[in-house]
Design a protein around this motif. Structure first.
Motif, short mmCIF file in Angstrom:
data_model
loop_
_atom_site.label_atom_id
_atom_site.label_comp_id
_atom_site.label_asym_id
_atom_site.label_seq_id
_atom_site.Cartn_x
_atom_site.Cartn_y
_atom_site.Cartn_z
N LEU A 1 32.84 44.24 48.04
CA LEU A 1 32.13 43.70 46.89
C LEU A 1 32.90 42.47 46.41
O LEU A 1 34.10 42.55 46.12
N SER A 2 32.24 41.34 46.36
CA SER A 2 32.88 40.07 46.04
C SER A 2 33.12 39.94 44.54
O SER A 2 32.21 40.16 43.72
N VAL A 3 34.34 39.55 44.19
CA VAL A 3 34.73 39.37 42.80
C VAL A 3 35.16 37.92 42.58
O VAL A 3 36.03 37.40 43.30
N LEU A 4 34.55 37.27 41.59
CA LEU A 4 34.97 35.94 41.17
C LEU A 4 35.86 36.07 39.95
O LEU A 4 35.46 36.69 38.95
N VAL A 5 37.04 35.53 40.01
CA VAL A 5 37.96 35.55 38.88
C VAL A 5 37.46 34.55 37.85
O VAL A 5 37.32 33.36 38.15
N GLU A 6 37.18 35.03 36.64
CA GLU A 6 36.60 34.16 35.63
C GLU A 6 37.65 33.60 34.69
O GLU A 6 38.43 34.33 34.10
N LEU B 1 34.96 30.75 49.92
CA LEU B 1 35.08 31.00 48.49
C LEU B 1 34.03 30.21 47.71
O LEU B 1 33.51 29.19 48.18
N ILE B 2 33.78 30.69 46.49
CA ILE B 2 32.83 30.06 45.59
C ILE B 2 33.57 29.51 44.38
O ILE B 2 34.47 30.16 43.84
N LEU B 3 33.19 28.32 43.97
CA LEU B 3 33.58 27.76 42.68
C LEU B 3 32.30 27.69 41.86
O LEU B 3 31.38 26.92 42.20
N SER B 4 32.19 28.47 40.80
CA SER B 4 30.93 28.53 40.05
C SER B 4 31.13 28.15 38.60
O SER B 4 32.05 28.63 37.92
N ALA B 5 30.27 27.27 38.11
CA ALA B 5 30.24 26.85 36.71
C ALA B 5 28.90 26.17 36.52
O ALA B 5 27.98 26.31 37.33
N GLY B 6 28.75 25.43 35.44
CA GLY B 6 27.60 24.56 35.30
C GLY B 6 26.39 25.21 34.66
O GLY B 6 25.61 25.89 35.32
N ARG C 1 37.77 48.23 48.70
CA ARG C 1 36.37 47.79 48.75
C ARG C 1 36.07 46.51 47.98
O ARG C 1 34.92 46.09 47.93
N LEU C 2 37.05 45.89 47.35
CA LEU C 2 36.84 44.63 46.65
C LEU C 2 37.49 43.50 47.43
O LEU C 2 38.54 43.68 48.05
N VAL C 3 36.87 42.32 47.35
CA VAL C 3 37.45 41.13 47.97
C VAL C 3 37.37 39.97 46.98
O VAL C 3 36.47 39.93 46.11
N LEU C 4 38.31 39.06 47.09
CA LEU C 4 38.27 37.85 46.27
C LEU C 4 37.18 36.93 46.80
O LEU C 4 37.20 36.53 47.96
N GLY C 5 36.22 36.61 45.91
CA GLY C 5 35.11 35.76 46.32
C GLY C 5 35.18 34.35 45.79
O GLY C 5 34.39 33.49 46.20
N GLY C 6 36.12 34.09 44.84
CA GLY C 6 36.23 32.76 44.30
C GLY C 6 36.59 32.76 42.84
O GLY C 6 37.21 33.70 42.33
N VAL C 7 36.18 31.70 42.17
CA VAL C 7 36.54 31.46 40.77
C VAL C 7 35.29 31.03 40.02
O VAL C 7 34.43 30.33 40.56
N ALA C 8 35.20 31.42 38.75
CA ALA C 8 34.05 31.05 37.93
C ALA C 8 34.50 30.69 36.52
O ALA C 8 35.56 31.14 36.05
N THR C 9 33.68 29.91 35.86
CA THR C 9 33.89 29.60 34.45
C THR C 9 32.56 29.19 33.85
O THR C 9 31.56 29.06 34.56
N PHE D 1 41.64 28.34 41.36
CA PHE D 1 41.10 28.34 42.71
C PHE D 1 42.24 28.28 43.74
O PHE D 1 42.19 28.96 44.77
N ALA D 2 43.27 27.48 43.45
CA ALA D 2 44.41 27.39 44.37
C ALA D 2 45.11 28.75 44.50
O ALA D 2 45.54 29.13 45.60
N LEU D 3 45.22 29.48 43.39
CA LEU D 3 45.84 30.80 43.44
C LEU D 3 44.98 31.77 44.26
O LEU D 3 45.51 32.57 45.05
#
Length: 431
Positions: free
Chosen positions: A167-172, A246-251, A198-206, A234-236
């Motif tokens: 399950l993909s997790v975006l760090v917010e 990875l995903i970078l999500s915002a906007g 069962r969790l994976v790092l999917g990216g970063v969000a804000t 995102f670098a971390l």
């Protein structure tokens, strides 16, 4: 498609706002009735969608996204219309965004198979609910936000109950709303994801809109800081997940241009990342908060599409119209129209009179003599210039401000064709 077929076979009765006092009409037959709100064919008040304007906004924004090196998962919380969400995805949207588990359930039942849940879900009980939902849809691509080890634990429980291997997790990251506030919180969240089964790092969000203030310059500084923190986070995440896409999500719908200019180069430099915007309201535009936001976009340089500049104000077209009848002219300078806070958004500005019709004929110039001054539950108070011949029974078309808090008042909105005639009914599914 069981959810959609249920609506397609439903007969809409006069208990649904906008439907005339007739026997139930099948949803699929609505377009054959040739109803026109300007002619008084619909039971007023009613909310309509300009289909051509919506399509133009959609095509414009998707073209801008492609030119800017980003993608979009439109936020479904604005209309909560599975049909509109499906149309955006069919036109080229990356996927769909939802705000909670209930919205995810609606969109999954309607056939969507790529979702961003752009929010923390809550605690372990919420994780159980999400896990049960995802267990019914093993083929869905699902990404959720987390800003703490507690949020990660809830998602880990969801993945376990759903029987998902990943399950993909975006760090917010956050400012003013949810989201980790400092590096320590970010590192704790990353560590919790790495430690969870069962969790994976999917990216970063804000969400940059939460950093906005009433001062434009201060807002731009705050958003710049937040987006810089997003790139650092995102670098971390990339260091912890060196090979994953990875995903970078915002906007949102006000600062999407700033987000793209800042995050797209970071994703391009990484080579294995995508910027996913979550804009939703801009597909509807309005006569208030987003009209002002588009003016700010123009002040920042407008929309650059394939090397050509376009005005956001001139390009995005308001799509929603609230139609209501004049009920009373109780005194000079005052009219009472038949809609109120139950029907229209008012948190970001009152509705604006656009056009006035009498017996189906537009009364040129009359709308300019009117202004909405206040609302109560089911009445709108309009000031009327002394020379204006507004009459009981006149039908007024109003523009609205803030689509998100207007659409959620309606079970059904009606799509209008180029002639202003109802072409279809669009059910909404707000929880």
């Amino acid at each position: 498609m069981q959810f959609l077929s249920r609506w397609e076979n439903q007969r809409l009765s006069a208990t649904v706002r906008g439907i005339p006092m007739v026997d139930g009409v099948a949803t699929a037959d609505i377009g054959n009735q040739r109803w026109s709100p300007a002619h008084g064919d619909l039971a007023l008040p009613v909310l309509t969608l300009d289909e051509a304007a919506f399509a133009a906004n959609r095509d414009l924004f998707l073209k801008w996204c492609a030119s800017s090196g980003v993608a979009v998962a439109p936020h479904a919380k604005t209309p909560m219309s599975p049909e509109l969400a499906r149309s955006l995805r069919a036109a080229g949207a990356w996927g769909t965004t939802v705000a909670n588990v209930q919205q995810a359930a609606v969109l999954l039942a309607s056939g969507e198979r790529r979702l961003l849940l752009a929010n923390e879900i809550g605690g372990l009980a919420a994780g159980r609910r999400l896990g049960t939902l995802l267990g019914a849809y093993p083929d869905v691509e699902f990404h959720a936000f987390a800003d703490s080890p507690a949020a990660v634990a809830a998602l880990a429980g969801a993945a376990r109950i759903a029987g998902r291997s990943e399950l993909s997790v975006l760090v917010e990251l956050g400012a003013g709303r949810t989201g980790a506030r400092d590096r320590a919180a970010v590192e704790a969240t990353i560590a919790a994801v790495l430690a969870a089964d069962r969790l994976v790092l999917g990216g970063v969000a804000t969400y940059e809109g939460a950093a906005a203030t009433s001062d434009t310059d201060e807002t731009m500084r705050a958003i710049a800081v937040l987006l810089e923190r997003t790139i650092e986070t995102f670098a971390l995440v990339r260091a912890a997940a060196p090979k994953r896409p990875l995903i970078l999500s915002a906007g949102g719908s006000a600062y999407f241009d700033v987000v793209a200019r800042t995050l797209a180069p970071a994703a391009q430099a990484d080579g294995n990342a995508s910027v996913i915007l979550r804009s939703g309201a801009l597909f509807f535009a309005d006569h208030g908060i987003y009209a002002r936001a588009f003016a700010e976009v123009d002040r920042r340089g407008g929309l650059l599409i394939e090397g050509l500049h376009h005005s956001a104000v001139e390009s995005f077209r308001p799509t929603l119209t609230l139609w209501a009848e004049v009920l009373s002219r109780p005194e000079d300078g005052l009219a009472i129209a038949g809609f109120g806070m139950r029907d229209a958004s008012f948190d970001q500005g009152l509705p604006v009179p656009l056009r006035v019709f009498r017996d189906g004929v537009e009364q040129q110039g009359l709308a300019a003599a009117l202004a909405v001054t206040r609302l109560n539950d089911q009445h709108a108070f309009l000031s009327v210039a002394s020379e204006a011949a507004l009459a009981v029974g006149d039908i007024i078309a109003f523009g609205i401000s803030h689509p998100c808090t207007c659409l959620d008042r309606w079970r059904v909105i009606f799509g209008l064709d180029a002639d202003g005639v109802v072409a279809r009914a669009l059910p909404t599914q707000f929880g």
